[in-house]
Design an enzyme around this catalytic site. Sequence first.
Site, PDB file in Angstrom:
ATOM      1  N   HIS A  63       0.805  -1.231   0.000  1.00 55.21           N
ATOM      2  CA  HIS A  63       0.000   0.000   0.000  1.00 55.21           C
ATOM      3  C   HIS A  63       0.832   1.272   0.000  1.00 55.21           C
ATOM      4  O   HIS A  63       0.296   2.368   0.140  1.00 55.21           O
ATOM      5  CB  HIS A  63      -0.941   0.046   1.211  1.00 55.21           C
ATOM      6  CG  HIS A  63      -1.740  -1.199   1.428  1.00 55.21           C
ATOM      7  ND1 HIS A  63      -1.304  -2.236   2.228  1.00 55.21           N
ATOM      8  CD2 HIS A  63      -2.935  -1.596   0.933  1.00 55.21           C
ATOM      9  CE1 HIS A  63      -2.199  -3.207   2.236  1.00 55.21           C
ATOM     10  NE2 HIS A  63      -3.203  -2.852   1.459  1.00 55.21           N
ATOM     11  N   ASP A  74      34.863 -30.780  14.816  1.00 59.34           N
ATOM     12  CA  ASP A  74      35.059 -32.052  14.127  1.00 59.34           C
ATOM     13  C   ASP A  74      36.029 -31.969  12.958  1.00 59.34           C
ATOM     14  O   ASP A  74      35.642 -31.718  11.816  1.00 59.34           O
ATOM     15  CB  ASP A  74      33.675 -32.534  13.638  1.00 59.34           C
ATOM     16  CG  ASP A  74      33.726 -33.916  13.022  1.00 59.34           C
ATOM     17  OD1 ASP A  74      34.821 -34.431  12.752  1.00 59.34           O
ATOM     18  OD2 ASP A  74      32.642 -34.484  12.798  1.00 59.34           O
ATOM     19  N   HIS A 131      36.330 -36.070  10.910  1.00 56.18           N
ATOM     20  CA  HIS A 131      35.722 -36.629   9.703  1.00 56.18           C
ATOM     21  C   HIS A 131      36.631 -36.496   8.479  1.00 56.18           C
ATOM     22  O   HIS A 131      36.461 -37.207   7.504  1.00 56.18           O
ATOM     23  CB  HIS A 131      34.390 -35.914   9.391  1.00 56.18           C
ATOM     24  CG  HIS A 131      34.570 -34.520   8.850  1.00 56.18           C
ATOM     25  ND1 HIS A 131      34.959 -33.460   9.635  1.00 56.18           N
ATOM     26  CD2 HIS A 131      34.444 -34.006   7.600  1.00 56.18           C
ATOM     27  CE1 HIS A 131      35.045 -32.361   8.885  1.00 56.18           C
ATOM     28  NE2 HIS A 131      34.742 -32.677   7.642  1.00 56.18           N
ATOM     29  N   HIS A 136      36.896 -36.799   3.496  1.00 52.02           N
ATOM     30  CA  HIS A 136      37.544 -35.966   2.472  1.00 52.02           C
ATOM     31  C   HIS A 136      38.779 -36.611   1.845  1.00 52.02           C
ATOM     32  O   HIS A 136      39.531 -35.929   1.160  1.00 52.02           O
ATOM     33  CB  HIS A 136      37.952 -34.618   3.076  1.00 52.02           C
ATOM     34  CG  HIS A 136      36.796 -33.797   3.556  1.00 52.02           C
ATOM     35  ND1 HIS A 136      35.644 -33.626   2.823  1.00 52.02           N
ATOM     36  CD2 HIS A 136      36.608 -33.102   4.711  1.00 52.02           C
ATOM     37  CE1 HIS A 136      34.805 -32.857   3.500  1.00 52.02           C
ATOM     38  NE2 HIS A 136      35.354 -32.538   4.648  1.00 52.02           N
ATOM     39  N   ASP A 163      30.765 -32.813   2.786  1.00 49.02           N
ATOM     40  CA  ASP A 163      30.167 -32.474   4.084  1.00 49.02           C
ATOM     41  C   ASP A 163      28.643 -32.501   4.001  1.00 49.02           C
ATOM     42  O   ASP A 163      27.971 -33.095   4.843  1.00 49.02           O
ATOM     43  CB  ASP A 163      30.631 -31.074   4.529  1.00 49.02           C
ATOM     44  CG  ASP A 163      32.079 -31.067   4.992  1.00 49.02           C
ATOM     45  OD1 ASP A 163      32.534 -32.083   5.546  1.00 49.02           O
ATOM     46  OD2 ASP A 163      32.743 -30.036   4.795  1.00 49.02           O
TER      47      ASP A 163
HETATM   48 FE1  FES Z   1       0.253  -2.123   3.594  1.00 48.76          FE
HETATM   49 FE2  FES Z   1       2.877  -2.311   3.747  1.00 48.76          FE
HETATM   50  S1  FES Z   1       1.728  -0.602   3.224  1.00 48.76           S
HETATM   51  S2  FES Z   1       1.427  -3.878   4.036  1.00 48.76           S
HETATM   52 FE    FE Z   2      34.463 -31.319   6.108  1.00 47.23          FE
END
Ligand code: FES
Ligand code: FE
Length: 414
Positions: free
Chosen positions: A104, A205, A208, A213, A350
């Site tokens: 609005h 960790d 792992h 890896h 990962d």
């Molecule tokens: Fe109405 Fe932002 S102006 S929701």
């Molecule tokens: Fe890793």
Amino acid sequence: MTKKYSDLVDPDEGQISALIYADEDIYDQEMRSIFGTSWLFLAHESMIPKKGDYLTTTMGDDPVVVVRQSSGEFVAFMNQCRHRGMRLCRSDEGNAKAFTCSYHGWVYDLSGKLVQVPHEEDGYLGALNKEKLGAQRVPRVTNYKGFIFGTWSEEGPTFEEYLGDMAWYFDSFADRWQHNEVLGAPNRWIIDCNWKFPAEQFATDVYHAETSHISALIAQGGDWVNADTRGLQFSSPGGHGTGFYLDDAPDMTDYGPVASEYRAAIRQTEIERLGETRAVHVRGHNTIFPNFSFLVGTNTFRIWQPRGPHSIEVMTWTLGDADAPAEVKDAMRRNALRTFSAGGIFEAEDGENWSEIQGVLKGSRAGRSSFNFTMGRGAAGHHDDFPGRIGNIYSEEAGRSFYRRWLELMEKGD
Ligand code: FES
Ligand code: FE
């Protein structure tokens, strides 16, 4: 969920219930108790360098706008119009003089104050108190060495107090060069896993790496088999954690000759800024509780944004030395993209682990099992060269501290 949190999480015994990774009620409480109270990463100052520059992100699951003011200060506010709740700003980033709601047309200034309302006189008959209808401000925002963090808590520790001893380790990343800048746009993608899997992994960790890896490490050309993988882990009552090797190896970086030469040339300056112990050795994995992680070796940092109990949105960036030649920055960015990004070879491995685990948790028995966090229990303590509580790199002490902090906040309530 009728159980108490302390029935699910026992950090001292190293037992964590699988329920905390998949339960909707626990997730909702985490958003209030953890993400509603902790210091959370919002932006790096180089992402919004000019007046009116902004970006949109989330704090937990709440959308926020982060804006550079004309004073140079940073302000963050809820990305939600006070009229009907429409998103105030619908782009990821940009530069604005004001934010006009697209529903609005209410207009908010760069600090989130409501400054203009269509039909204020003939519609609201002059009775609308615009002063009271500004966007919800994040009450505390701080700029720590270029990293902007915010918290919904009006009171409580400053960011430096929140970091505690972790500041010394974070500085090995944030304070390595005189000027930092983020190199390129973020990588963003979704992983089907709970946010705690990556956050705890980056805290605790390295265990792992030599399994998960190994093929990526071999492809990188590193000699993992003969590497000296002795190292240390820092854990913190704040839930932060880091682990690093005492030797330089194994290296995940491949900058190419020009950037490698530049990095070698500035080594001495880094040592002068940080001290040798920190500049050379503290180059590992890290998490600042709850969901900000970084890797010093590959210069990547990221947030694991919760998107429900079963999903995260990952946002990763490469941090660069702003004074480096463009060619060097490009090589560093490409290295991070190759290793730790949506398509990075380590990152893919990962993510595969975390989403597989999350899939297993769908089983009704599997989703109620208990996970083992006992590695290195009782072995951490004081170290002369490194601040805070220090244990072996092969330990889950920082994981236990992560969940001890989690439990403390969850039990405190909203
Ligand atoms: Fe109405 Fe932002 S102006 S929701
Ligand atoms: Fe890793």
